[in-house]
Scaffold this motif. Sequence first.
Motif, PDB file in Angstrom:
ATOM      1  N   ASP A 501       0.849  -1.192   0.000  1.00 50.99           N
ATOM      2  CA  ASP A 501       0.000   0.000   0.000  1.00 50.99           C
ATOM      3  C   ASP A 501       0.887   1.245   0.000  1.00 50.99           C
ATOM      4  N   ARG A 502       0.984   1.894  -1.168  1.00 54.66           N
ATOM      5  CA  ARG A 502       1.905   3.027  -1.310  1.00 54.66           C
ATOM      6  C   ARG A 502       1.531   4.199  -0.413  1.00 54.66           C
ATOM      7  N   ASP A 503       0.228   4.497  -0.321  1.00 56.11           N
ATOM      8  CA  ASP A 503      -0.198   5.626   0.503  1.00 56.11           C
ATOM      9  C   ASP A 503       0.103   5.354   1.982  1.00 56.11           C
ATOM     10  N   PHE A 504      -0.118   4.125   2.422  1.00 54.59           N
ATOM     11  CA  PHE A 504       0.141   3.768   3.813  1.00 54.59           C
ATOM     12  C   PHE A 504       1.629   3.859   4.134  1.00 54.59           C
ATOM     13  N   LEU A 505       2.479   3.395   3.213  1.00 50.52           N
ATOM     14  CA  LEU A 505       3.926   3.402   3.443  1.00 50.52           C
ATOM     15  C   LEU A 505       4.528   4.802   3.313  1.00 50.52           C
ATOM     16  N   SER A 506       3.865   5.675   2.557  1.00 49.84           N
ATOM     17  CA  SER A 506       4.419   6.998   2.275  1.00 49.84           C
ATOM     18  C   SER A 506       4.679   7.777   3.563  1.00 49.84           C
ATOM     19  N   GLY A 507       5.950   8.131   3.804  1.00 51.95           N
ATOM     20  CA  GLY A 507       6.324   8.897   4.982  1.00 51.95           C
ATOM     21  C   GLY A 507       6.395   8.092   6.264  1.00 51.95           C
ATOM     22  N   LEU A 508       6.000   6.817   6.218  1.00 52.97           N
ATOM     23  CA  LEU A 508       5.971   5.992   7.429  1.00 52.97           C
ATOM     24  C   LEU A 508       7.329   5.378   7.729  1.00 52.97           C
ATOM     25  N   THR A 509       8.078   5.056   6.670  1.00 51.67           N
ATOM     26  CA  THR A 509       9.380   4.404   6.852  1.00 51.67           C
ATOM     27  C   THR A 509      10.485   5.291   6.295  1.00 51.67           C
ATOM     28  N   GLU A 510      11.714   4.967   6.690  1.00 56.44           N
ATOM     29  CA  GLU A 510      12.854   5.764   6.242  1.00 56.44           C
ATOM     30  C   GLU A 510      13.879   4.920   5.473  1.00 56.44           C
ATOM     31  N   LYS A 511      13.632   3.621   5.425  1.00 60.56           N
ATOM     32  CA  LYS A 511      14.491   2.729   4.637  1.00 60.56           C
ATOM     33  C   LYS A 511      13.583   1.719   3.925  1.00 60.56           C
ATOM     34  N   THR A 512      13.894   1.432   2.658  1.00 60.23           N
ATOM     35  CA  THR A 512      13.114   0.470   1.885  1.00 60.23           C
ATOM     36  C   THR A 512      14.028  -0.656   1.447  1.00 60.23           C
ATOM     37  N   MET A 513      13.625  -1.890   1.757  1.00 59.39           N
ATOM     38  CA  MET A 513      14.374  -3.064   1.307  1.00 59.39           C
ATOM     39  C   MET A 513      13.572  -3.759   0.229  1.00 59.39           C
ATOM     40  N   GLU A 514      14.117  -3.784  -0.979  1.00 57.73           N
ATOM     41  CA  GLU A 514      13.455  -4.455  -2.100  1.00 57.73           C
ATOM     42  C   GLU A 514      13.964  -5.893  -2.197  1.00 57.73           C
ATOM     43  N   PHE A 515      13.013  -6.827  -2.325  1.00 61.35           N
ATOM     44  CA  PHE A 515      13.335  -8.247  -2.486  1.00 61.35           C
ATOM     45  C   PHE A 515      13.239  -8.569  -3.974  1.00 61.35           C
ATOM     46  N   ARG A 516      14.362  -8.957  -4.566  1.00 56.62           N
ATOM     47  CA  ARG A 516      14.376  -9.237  -6.004  1.00 56.62           C
ATOM     48  C   ARG A 516      15.475 -10.237  -6.315  1.00 56.62           C
ATOM     49  N   ASP A 517      15.116 -11.267  -7.063  1.00 58.30           N
ATOM     50  CA  ASP A 517      16.092 -12.281  -7.508  1.00 58.30           C
ATOM     51  C   ASP A 517      16.866 -12.883  -6.338  1.00 58.30           C
ATOM     52  N   ARG A 518      16.134 -13.179  -5.236  1.00 56.40           N
ATOM     53  CA  ARG A 518      16.664 -13.861  -4.046  1.00 56.40           C
ATOM     54  C   ARG A 518      17.649 -13.007  -3.257  1.00 56.40           C
ATOM     55  N   LEU A 520      18.564  -8.834  -1.472  1.00 59.61           N
ATOM     56  CA  LEU A 520      18.015  -7.614  -0.884  1.00 59.61           C
ATOM     57  C   LEU A 520      18.722  -6.403  -1.487  1.00 59.61           C
ATOM     58  N   PHE A 521      17.934  -5.346  -1.794  1.00 60.22           N
ATOM     59  CA  PHE A 521      18.489  -4.097  -2.305  1.00 60.22           C
ATOM     60  C   PHE A 521      17.965  -2.964  -1.419  1.00 60.22           C
ATOM     61  N   GLU A 522      18.868  -2.225  -0.793  1.00 58.16           N
ATOM     62  CA  GLU A 522      18.471  -1.192   0.170  1.00 58.16           C
ATOM     63  C   GLU A 522      18.391   0.188  -0.483  1.00 58.16           C
ATOM     64  N   TYR A 523      17.372   0.961  -0.085  1.00 60.64           N
ATOM     65  CA  TYR A 523      17.183   2.340  -0.519  1.00 60.64           C
ATOM     66  C   TYR A 523      16.952   3.176   0.739  1.00 60.64           C
ATOM     67  N   LEU A 524      17.720   4.244   0.925  1.00 61.62           N
ATOM     68  CA  LEU A 524      17.616   5.051   2.140  1.00 61.62           C
ATOM     69  C   LEU A 524      16.540   6.119   1.975  1.00 61.62           C
ATOM     70  N   GLY A 525      15.304   5.679   2.003  1.00 63.01           N
ATOM     71  CA  GLY A 525      14.166   6.578   1.876  1.00 63.01           C
ATOM     72  C   GLY A 525      12.877   5.782   1.931  1.00 63.01           C
ATOM     73  N   ASP A 526      11.737   6.484   1.888  1.00 60.68           N
ATOM     74  CA  ASP A 526      10.446   5.784   1.944  1.00 60.68           C
ATOM     75  C   ASP A 526      10.083   5.222   0.580  1.00 60.68           C
ATOM     76  N   VAL A 527       8.856   4.721   0.448  1.00 61.98           N
ATOM     77  CA  VAL A 527       8.463   4.044  -0.792  1.00 61.98           C
ATOM     78  C   VAL A 527       8.478   5.000  -1.981  1.00 61.98           C
ATOM     79  N   ASN A 528       8.160   6.281  -1.768  1.00 63.99           N
ATOM     80  CA  ASN A 528       8.181   7.241  -2.876  1.00 63.99           C
ATOM     81  C   ASN A 528       9.601   7.456  -3.383  1.00 63.99           C
TER      82      ASN A 528
END
Length: 634
Positions: A501-518, A520-528
């Motif tokens: 849920d993009r609207d729910f996650l927006s501004g709620l978190t400060e780090k995003t971990m994407e799961f892809r091809d077994r 983890l890829f880290e992004y230092l920001g929220d879902v946006n």
Amino acid sequence: MLSATNIYIQYGDRILFNNINVVIGDRDKVGLVGRNGAGKSTLMKIFAGTVSPQQGNVSRPGASRIGYLHQDMMMPKGRTVLEETLTAFEEIKQIEVRLRAVERELTERTDYESEEYMKLLEELSFLNDHMHYVGADTMLAEAERILRGLGFQAEDFNRLTTEFSGGWQMRVELAKMLLREPEYLLLDEPTNHLDMESIIWLENFLKDYAGAVVLISHDKTFLDNITQRTIEIELGKLFDYKANYSKFVELRKERRALLQNTFENQQRLISQKERTIDRFRAKASKATMAQSMQKQLDKIERVELEEEDVDVMNIRFAPSPRAGTIVMEGKLISKNYGKTDVLQKIDFKIDRGERVAFVGQNGQGKTTLAKILVNAETASSGEVVPGHNVSIGYYAQNQAETMFPNATVLETMEQMSPPEMRTRLRNILGCFMFSGEDVDKRVSVLSGGERARLALACLLLRPFNLLVLDEPTNHLDMLSKEVLKKALMEYDGTLIIVSHDRDFLSGLTEKTMEFRDRQLFEYLGDVNYFLEKRQLENMREIDLQQQGKSAEIKIPNTNVVDENAKKQAQKKLTSVEKRIAELEKLIADAELQMADAAFYERPDANKQIDLYRNLQNELKDVMQEWEQAVELIG
């Protein structure tokens, strides 16, 4: 158009629909909203013809078709994913059978000059033309395109549908519906079993859909990006707004404020008239005048102030106990189920106070890692090291299934509660909208939303410094989601949340971990931030681009162009050029007004200047879209 007239439904003492009327236009994109239990799904069933109202009727053009996706669809067994999807083309298959029969008869006959032979030739020509018209030559490609858009891989196409979970089977049903292209597409919570990438793909598909779309969804961003009209169901009535969800929320507040003012003004007027009438009645000379004034007062159409369903949860997480600097660490974590690798030698570290979102396609390991972190599953290899003094609160995606169905709401809380909290259980349940006899309901009879609220209530029974929440919003309505988000924003511990849920996650978190091809890829920001960094609205396009590059290596002719992408870009270019012309005209008109000195004395001058700046910014963005489309077309 689809119209429902004077629809009335009553269950016991409760009036679900009180003579409501609604019309759905041929190209309307409508969001159907309201609290859980307001009647959204029932109205959708009335549109679809699977439920008949006690009074009223529904009508639509006789030749029109309805596609209705709901949560209780059953899928036939014995077919592969692709075979089941291709059943959407039954009309084409029937034409194909007749075409083969005509071809066979023509090869067997020798009366080449007869009238019957000429009729068969004419029918053969008609059937071939009709096959082309209904898309028989692109049938397979379209089916594969939509299946990929909804998250299936090429290797999934020949697997039996029974090998997939109910959520994935629902995607097959949705694919069939989209391929049939019905004039009225009715979708009840279509994003419930979709990952973020598939949601964005479906969003783009529905934006350009040629027919009418009616949506029930608790995904605010999804509704905003598709709909231009919102129908609210509240306490047996319908309220129709020509706006998407976010604008509807504003307009609803304005409407209710205006109604409140009108009601109060009318009540003051009525009170004044009633006092005057009472005074006149006391005097014999003015009794006739009092009667006349009373008749006038009786004729006034009274403003009714509608009741409002404002019941919401009241959540406040307890202050979290102090934990170590590192709350959780994973070293070379791998997880496989038989021959299927889900996670492969991943490392991660969660620091105290961090707020992390797990995102990615379904099946990439988000829930698996969440379960490993809370000891609900064990890793195939590697090590998970919890930090000092870590206490974990866990909300599972299938939380409802872990509750005892025969236990009551209160008994469920008692099972989860430490002794010192026993005296507060009824108060806590009251905060989660379980009051009076509600606490004696058995879990088995609770709705999905009620079970979700009960599971959240259980999290308030103990203080935790690490919350791991797996899809906590799945069964919550909009207001409940807002309350939960506010509570999590105020929570002072460490947060890991799995959500699409993009609207729910927006501004709620400060780090995003994407799961892809077994991995983890880290992004230092929220879902946006994550979506921006990936630079594509539809994240699945990355995989498609990679597949395209691989395919180009195998094809000798390196000038081969993805014709489908080119067509989409051309369509986009036409749309963007139209918008550029509109914006340039609006900007020119605004500049003409602003050139007049009297403009700056107008009360709305500042508002018009802000609008002018917004138009300029939009033109800048649209020009970038134009450049991208031109570059893709070449």
